[in-house]
Design a protein around this motif. Structure first.
Motif, short mmCIF file in Angstrom:
data_model
loop_
_atom_site.label_atom_id
_atom_site.label_comp_id
_atom_site.label_asym_id
_atom_site.label_seq_id
_atom_site.Cartn_x
_atom_site.Cartn_y
_atom_site.Cartn_z
N LEU A 1 0.83 -1.20 0.00
CA LEU A 1 0.00 0.00 0.00
C LEU A 1 0.87 1.25 0.00
O LEU A 1 2.02 1.24 0.44
CB LEU A 1 -0.91 0.01 1.24
CG LEU A 1 -2.02 -1.03 1.30
CD1 LEU A 1 -2.77 -0.91 2.62
CD2 LEU A 1 -2.99 -0.90 0.13
N SER A 2 0.29 2.34 -0.46
CA SER A 2 1.01 3.61 -0.45
C SER A 2 1.35 4.01 0.98
O SER A 2 0.54 3.83 1.90
CB SER A 2 0.15 4.70 -1.10
OG SER A 2 0.68 5.98 -0.82
N PRO A 3 2.55 4.57 1.21
CA PRO A 3 2.88 5.07 2.55
C PRO A 3 1.90 6.12 3.05
O PRO A 3 1.83 6.37 4.26
CB PRO A 3 4.29 5.66 2.37
CG PRO A 3 4.85 4.95 1.18
CD PRO A 3 3.68 4.69 0.27
N ASP A 4 1.14 6.72 2.15
CA ASP A 4 0.16 7.73 2.55
C ASP A 4 -1.12 7.11 3.08
O ASP A 4 -2.00 7.84 3.57
CB ASP A 4 -0.18 8.63 1.35
CG ASP A 4 1.03 9.43 0.88
OD1 ASP A 4 1.92 9.71 1.71
OD2 ASP A 4 1.09 9.76 -0.32
N ASN A 5 -1.29 5.80 2.94
CA ASN A 5 -2.52 5.17 3.43
C ASN A 5 -2.66 5.43 4.92
O ASN A 5 -1.72 5.21 5.69
CB ASN A 5 -2.48 3.67 3.15
CG ASN A 5 -3.78 2.97 3.52
OD1 ASN A 5 -4.09 2.76 4.70
ND2 ASN A 5 -4.55 2.62 2.51
N PRO A 6 -3.84 5.91 5.38
CA PRO A 6 -3.98 6.33 6.78
C PRO A 6 -3.86 5.20 7.79
O PRO A 6 -3.61 5.44 8.97
CB PRO A 6 -5.39 6.95 6.82
CG PRO A 6 -6.12 6.34 5.67
CD PRO A 6 -5.08 6.13 4.60
N PHE A 7 -4.00 3.94 7.36
CA PHE A 7 -3.98 2.83 8.31
C PHE A 7 -2.72 1.97 8.19
O PHE A 7 -2.46 1.14 9.06
CB PHE A 7 -5.21 1.93 8.11
CG PHE A 7 -6.51 2.68 8.22
CD1 PHE A 7 -6.96 3.14 9.45
CD2 PHE A 7 -7.27 2.94 7.10
CE1 PHE A 7 -8.15 3.84 9.55
CE2 PHE A 7 -8.46 3.64 7.19
CZ PHE A 7 -8.90 4.10 8.42
#
Length: 336
Positions: free
Chosen positions: A185-191
């Motif tokens: 997942l993208s490092p920006d994913n909030p979880f």
């Protein structure tokens, strides 16, 4: 022993995912004979954020919810015990509504979600659980509507992003595939960051067990690279900010020295000083990121703890950052 480690991970993991969208009680005491709900969720209608990024899990959050995750396949006896806890909670809510002389709306009727890695056809048929494939897809078995109960069979969930956050609670190959997808997942994913942090804590807890079973040993091996990757991500963020700030400060100091000692010599000294300052900031940012991921924004106590931790070797502090609670960590590294 290891079952309780996995059970605690499941509770912590669900609590971390659901907290932005409502009130969590874990555990919640149930009246009568001493029983506890693993995790109680009460949605907050005023929360500005949408739980949509949680995919299928988000669809369970429109009502108050009881979550009962199982590491081993759930039994008929355990299902009955879960349903009994649901009935006791429903009775409490209905009595409270009568005392206040107000109706209990459907939106306040709790739902029970039993999470199990696998379940036999015989068990599901025995409790009258059936698929609602058109509305929920594979792996979600509902009891009769009045029971307000569903059994999520994690190993039957289709492998796509909507089911990822539930498949992390599976076992064996299913859980390892979910971890692979979580990493991607993208490092920006909030979880993503907090889920990886909890998985690292799970690894540390499993390693503390002197007799891990083969499945847990395999899971430990799979989780081993996660901490290095998470630390590297934190370091990259700190490196970019720290080196840039250090370079600017070092160049400014070097140019000043260059006026007196010669521009070229001053520039070289300034760049070297900037690199050193950048490395220090990188380490500080990495440790601060891990502290914030576990304990929230840095307050005065955590800031003082950070000042102490950055002076210690990484090999000494990193395992403890993942395993110890805040009070234990503060006691371990308190100033003399």
């Amino acid at each position: 022993m290891t079952r309780f480690i996995h059970d605690q991970f499941a509770k912590d993991y669900l609590e971390e995912l659901l907290t932005p969208y409502g009130t969590i009680q874990s555990p919640r005491r149930v009246a009568g004979e001493v029983r506890q709900i693993d995790l109680w969720f009460d949605p907050n209608p005023e929360t500005p954020e949408s739980p949509a990024p949680l995919g299928l899990l988000a669809r369970t959050l429109d009502h108050p919810a009881i979550f009962e995750p199982y590491r081993n396949p759930v039994t008929a006896s355990e299902i009955r015990d879960c349903v009994l806890k649901l009935l006791v909670i429903c009775a409490e809510l209905e009595r409270e509504a009568r005392r206040q002389q107000t109706p209990l709306p459907d939106s306040r009727q709790p739902r029970l979600w039993i999470l199990t890695p696998t379940a036999s056809d015989n068990l599901l048929e025995g409790v009258g659980a059936t698929l609602e494939r058109e509305t929920w897809g594979d792996g979600i078995y509902h009891l009769a509507p009045r029971w307000q109960t569903a059994i999520i069979v994690i190993h039957q969930l289709p492998r796509h992003l909507d089911t990822l956050w539930l498949r992390v609670l599976g076992r064996g190959r299913v859980q390892q595939q979910a971890i692979d997808e979580l990493e991607q997942l993208s490092p920006d994913n909030p979880f993503r960051r907090n889920a990886l942090m909890l998985l690292n804590r799970l690894k540390a807890d499993l390693e503390s067990n002197n007799t891990p079973n083969p499945e847990d040993r395999e899971l430990i091996m799979r989780l081993s690279p996660l901490f290095d990757q998470q630390l590297e991500a934190a370091q990259l963020s700190g490196r970019q900010q720290g080196l840039e700030q250090g370079r600017e400060q070092g160049l400014e100091q070097g140019l000043e020295q260059g006026r007196e000692q010669g521009l070229e010599q001053g520039r070289e000294q300034g760049l070297e000083q900037g690199r050193e300052q950048g490395r220090e900031r990188e380490r500080r940012e990495a440790i601060a990121s891990l502290l914030e991921a576990r304990f929230g924004p840095l307050d005065d106590e955590l800031s003082q703890l950070l000042d102490i931790l950055i002076q210690r070797p990484s090999s000494e502090i990193m395992p403890l950052l993942l395993q110890l609670e805040r009070e234990e960590l503060t006691e371990q590294f308190k100033s003399p």
